[in-house]
Motif scaffolding. Structure first.
Motif, PDB file in Angstrom:
ATOM      1  N   TRP A 103      -1.327  -9.756   0.728  1.00  0.00           N
ATOM      2  CA  TRP A 103      -2.646 -10.346   0.947  1.00  0.00           C
ATOM      3  C   TRP A 103      -2.627 -11.853   0.703  1.00  0.00           C
ATOM      4  O   TRP A 103      -2.258 -12.312  -0.379  1.00  0.00           O
ATOM      5  CB  TRP A 103      -3.673  -9.700   0.024  1.00  0.00           C
ATOM      6  N   HIS A 112      -2.240   3.450   9.680  1.00  0.00           N
ATOM      7  CA  HIS A 112      -2.409   2.049   9.300  1.00  0.00           C
ATOM      8  C   HIS A 112      -2.799   1.270  10.546  1.00  0.00           C
ATOM      9  O   HIS A 112      -2.194   1.427  11.604  1.00  0.00           O
ATOM     10  CB  HIS A 112      -1.107   1.495   8.715  1.00  0.00           C
ATOM     11  N   SER A 116      -6.976  -3.664   0.357  1.00  0.00           N
ATOM     12  CA  SER A 116      -6.386  -2.484   0.979  1.00  0.00           C
ATOM     13  C   SER A 116      -7.306  -1.293   0.741  1.00  0.00           C
ATOM     14  O   SER A 116      -7.883  -1.153  -0.336  1.00  0.00           O
ATOM     15  CB  SER A 116      -4.995  -2.221   0.393  1.00  0.00           C
ATOM     16  N   VAL A 125       5.127  -1.264   7.468  1.00  0.00           N
ATOM     17  CA  VAL A 125       4.948   0.186   7.411  1.00  0.00           C
ATOM     18  C   VAL A 125       6.300   0.855   7.623  1.00  0.00           C
ATOM     19  O   VAL A 125       6.992   0.577   8.602  1.00  0.00           O
ATOM     20  CB  VAL A 125       3.967   0.675   8.499  1.00  0.00           C
ATOM     21  N   ASP A 179       1.198  -4.201   1.682  1.00  0.00           N
ATOM     22  CA  ASP A 179       0.270  -5.220   2.165  1.00  0.00           C
ATOM     23  C   ASP A 179       0.446  -6.500   1.351  1.00  0.00           C
ATOM     24  O   ASP A 179       0.259  -6.485   0.130  1.00  0.00           O
ATOM     25  CB  ASP A 179      -1.184  -4.757   2.006  1.00  0.00           C
ATOM     26  N   ALA A 201       3.608   1.896   2.838  1.00  0.00           N
ATOM     27  CA  ALA A 201       3.341   0.583   3.437  1.00  0.00           C
ATOM     28  C   ALA A 201       3.128  -0.435   2.327  1.00  0.00           C
ATOM     29  O   ALA A 201       2.781  -0.077   1.192  1.00  0.00           O
ATOM     30  CB  ALA A 201       2.124   0.640   4.351  1.00  0.00           C
ATOM     31  N   ARG A 255       1.572  -6.721   6.819  1.00  0.00           N
ATOM     32  CA  ARG A 255       1.924  -5.373   6.350  1.00  0.00           C
ATOM     33  C   ARG A 255       3.251  -4.929   6.942  1.00  0.00           C
ATOM     34  O   ARG A 255       3.556  -5.208   8.099  1.00  0.00           O
ATOM     35  CB  ARG A 255       0.832  -4.391   6.771  1.00  0.00           C
ATOM     36  N   PHE A 261      -3.843 -10.348   5.930  1.00  0.00           N
ATOM     37  CA  PHE A 261      -2.730  -9.630   5.325  1.00  0.00           C
ATOM     38  C   PHE A 261      -1.587  -9.530   6.321  1.00  0.00           C
ATOM     39  O   PHE A 261      -1.777  -9.618   7.535  1.00  0.00           O
ATOM     40  CB  PHE A 261      -3.149  -8.224   4.870  1.00  0.00           C
ATOM     41  N   SER A 321      -0.360  -7.336  11.155  1.00  0.00           N
ATOM     42  CA  SER A 321      -1.113  -8.379  10.466  1.00  0.00           C
ATOM     43  C   SER A 321      -2.561  -8.208  10.858  1.00  0.00           C
ATOM     44  O   SER A 321      -2.869  -7.635  11.908  1.00  0.00           O
ATOM     45  CB  SER A 321      -0.602  -9.776  10.845  1.00  0.00           C
TER      46      SER A 321
END
Length: 198
Positions: free
Chosen positions: A170, A85, A46, A9, A168, A166, A7, A5, A195
């Protein structure tokens, strides 16, 4: 093997504002064709949500390299709510925490001597994070200068961030610099990227 993933944030949005901002970001990505409003639980890992948005017909405009015609990314999860996270697999603590008042770093995981958090050192941070998660406010006293510092102001080591919102992505190819710049500008706050692998 595993699922990767990327991400983003938001480090500054409040818990009260996160839902509204999340909806605006979803509206923008849908309008751009990056995602659809349809959601799925397939290939979604997640921890705090069960479904993510299905990629849209224009998903390639968000990535740096779309040269593999067989690649179709997974869902985009939207994580709303105050939480920590982590980017690393199995990681639950920051390796360091630096006081913004005096600049002294507290070592939580003493690499390479240990690959586990020192529970006694990490406990005050866990308590501060839990208080912030529940109430929007949590503090940790610096062991060096003794200042009582909001937990959201501490500078944690790489791959550990606090935020109320956040996203994600994927199984996507790396997101492009241009897309990330626009994404962050639309959030309007300081952000951090992560990541990792599930």
């Amino acid at each position: 093997m595993g699922d990767f993933f990327e991400r983003v944030v938001d480090l500054e949005v409040t818990g009260e504002e996160a839902g509204t901002l999340a909806a605006r970001m979803v509206d923008w990505m849908v309008a751009e064709g990056v995602i659809t409003r349809e959601t799925t639980g397939d290939a979604m890992y997640s921890l705090s949500v069960d479904v993510g948005h299905v990629p849209g017909p224009g998903w390639t405009r968000a990535v740096a390299d779309d040269s593999d015609p067989s690649w179709f990314p997974g869902p985009v999860a939207v994580l709303v709510g105050r939480d920590h996270h982590v980017g690393g697999q199995g990681q639950h603590a920051a390796d360091t925490a630096t006081c913004p008042r005096c600049g002294v770093s507290t070592v939580v995981i003493d690499y390479p001597e240990s690959f586990e958090a020192d529970d006694e050192v990490w406990q005050p941070f866990m308590d501060g994070i839990e208080a912030w998660r529940k109430t929007g406010r949590g503090e940790v006293a610096c062991s060096a200068c003794e200042a009582l510092v909001p937990v959201t102001e501490w500078e944690f080591g790489p791959g550990f961030d606090l935020g109320a919102l956040a996203f994600d992505f994927w199984g996507w190819p790396p997101l492009s610099v241009r897309f990330l710049a626009e994404f962050r500008a639309r959030l309007g706050h300081r952000t951090e990227g992560q990541s990792g692998k599930f």
